[in-house]
Design an enzyme around this catalytic site. Structure first.
Site, PDB file in Angstrom:
ATOM      1  N   GLU A  71       0.812  -1.212   0.000  1.00 21.31           N
ATOM      2  CA  GLU A  71       0.000   0.000   0.000  1.00 21.31           C
ATOM      3  C   GLU A  71       0.847   1.264   0.000  1.00 21.31           C
ATOM      4  O   GLU A  71       0.531   2.227  -0.692  1.00 21.31           O
ATOM      5  CB  GLU A  71      -0.938   0.025   1.212  1.00 21.31           C
ATOM      6  CG  GLU A  71      -1.776   1.299   1.261  1.00 21.31           C
ATOM      7  CD  GLU A  71      -2.749   1.364   2.409  1.00 21.31           C
ATOM      8  OE1 GLU A  71      -3.594   2.268   2.396  1.00 21.31           O
ATOM      9  OE2 GLU A  71      -2.665   0.513   3.312  1.00 21.31           O
TER      10      GLU A  71
ATOM     11  N   ILE B 115      -0.603  -1.729   7.688  1.00 26.36           N
ATOM     12  CA  ILE B 115      -1.549  -1.453   8.772  1.00 26.36           C
ATOM     13  C   ILE B 115      -2.907  -1.189   8.132  1.00 26.36           C
ATOM     14  O   ILE B 115      -3.138  -0.118   7.572  1.00 26.36           O
ATOM     15  CB  ILE B 115      -1.133  -0.248   9.637  1.00 26.36           C
ATOM     16  CG1 ILE B 115       0.222  -0.487  10.288  1.00 26.36           C
ATOM     17  CG2 ILE B 115      -2.201   0.014  10.712  1.00 26.36           C
ATOM     18  CD1 ILE B 115       0.689   0.658  11.195  1.00 26.36           C
TER      19      ILE B 115
END
Length: 271
Positions: A71, A90
């Site tokens: 990401e 996360i």
């Protein structure tokens, strides 16, 4: 991929996820450099970046020929047929910032554009979700199975607002929720797509829908739901595609279809 290699890859991923979870625990509640991405509610912290760097470094030690999508490092990710690790360091960054424990690392190994290993670890909830294609899904080593709910009227449905806050999207989401609230037992939003999918796999909720997602939000969780006996489909009823970022996951096809029938009319500007 042969069975022995599949199990080896999963073991490495579990160990890396545990170490990444310890990094999250150590950083939780401390001062963070926080940056804005898509909107004021779409955040990235220094811990997101540090965890992703750590995870990729560890995975490359074991699998130097694999590809990687993360990401915090992917700008325009392209998924090939090669073995690829897809990582959200996360998932639930806003939760992490506020020390709300619904936070996890999500890791998937994908081959020929299909997830074959999924590992989702929530360090604050102390839950390790795992799945290998064809070998079932587990939480802390205990087999998972979706609920046996058969009707939308008796279902608990999960959703998320997402990172966009433009008026049209907010109105579309509000319409979806109003439409569903008339029929289902209840609606819940927790702030983590990956853990929402694990909640379906665990049988604690019956359906989940969201659009405007990325492959790292979905890859591991979609496999875990499928291996727990659930049903995963695109929000338009098409075959699920990791790179389209749209999902309905449910305990069975009947619940998925009922959710899609209720919400699709409100999604037409975005599908």
């Amino acid at each position: 991929m042969d069975r022995e290699t599949l199990f080896k890859c999963e073991k490495v991923a579990i160990n890396v996820a545990l170490a990444a979870g310890n990094m999250m625990k150590s950083a939780s509640g401390g001062e963070q450099r926080i940056e804005q991405k898509l909107s004021p509610v779409d955040l990235v912290t220094e811990t997101d970046k540090a965890v992703e760097a750590f995870v990729f470094n560890e995975l490359r030690k074991h699998f130097p020929n694999h590809k990687f999508i993360g990401e915090e490092s992917a700008t325009d990710p392209t998924l090939t047929n090669e073995l690829t690790w897809i990582v959200d360091p996360i998932d639930g960054t806003m939760n992490f910032v506020h020390t709300f424990p619904w936070v996890c690392i999500s890791m998937a190994l994908v081959y020929e554009k299909e997830p074959i290993i999924g590992v989702i670890y929530s360090p604050f909830l102390e839950k390790m979700y795992t799945a290998k294609k064809g070998f079932g899904a587990y939480c802390n080593g205990i087999p998972l199975h979706v609920s046996d709910c058969e009707s939308l009227e008796k279902s608990l449905i999960l959703y998320e607002l997402g990172g966009y806050r433009d008026e049209k999207r907010i109105n579309a989401i509000a319409s979806n929720l109003m439409s569903l609230q008339e029929e289902c037992h209840g609606l819940r939003s927790t702030g983590s797509a990956a853990l929402n999918l694990c909640t379906i796999a665990n049988g604690h909720a019956d359906g989940y829908f969201q659009f405007d997602l990325k492959c790292w939000d979905l890859a591991a969780g979609a496999l875990i739901v499928s291996e727990a006996g659930g049903y995963v489909v695109d929000i338009t009823s098409d075959r699920f595609d990791l790179m389209r970022g749209r999902i309905v996951a449910a305990c069975n096809a009947n619940i998925a279809k009922a959710v899609i029938d209720k919400i699709q009319v409100h999604l037409k500007p975005y599908i």
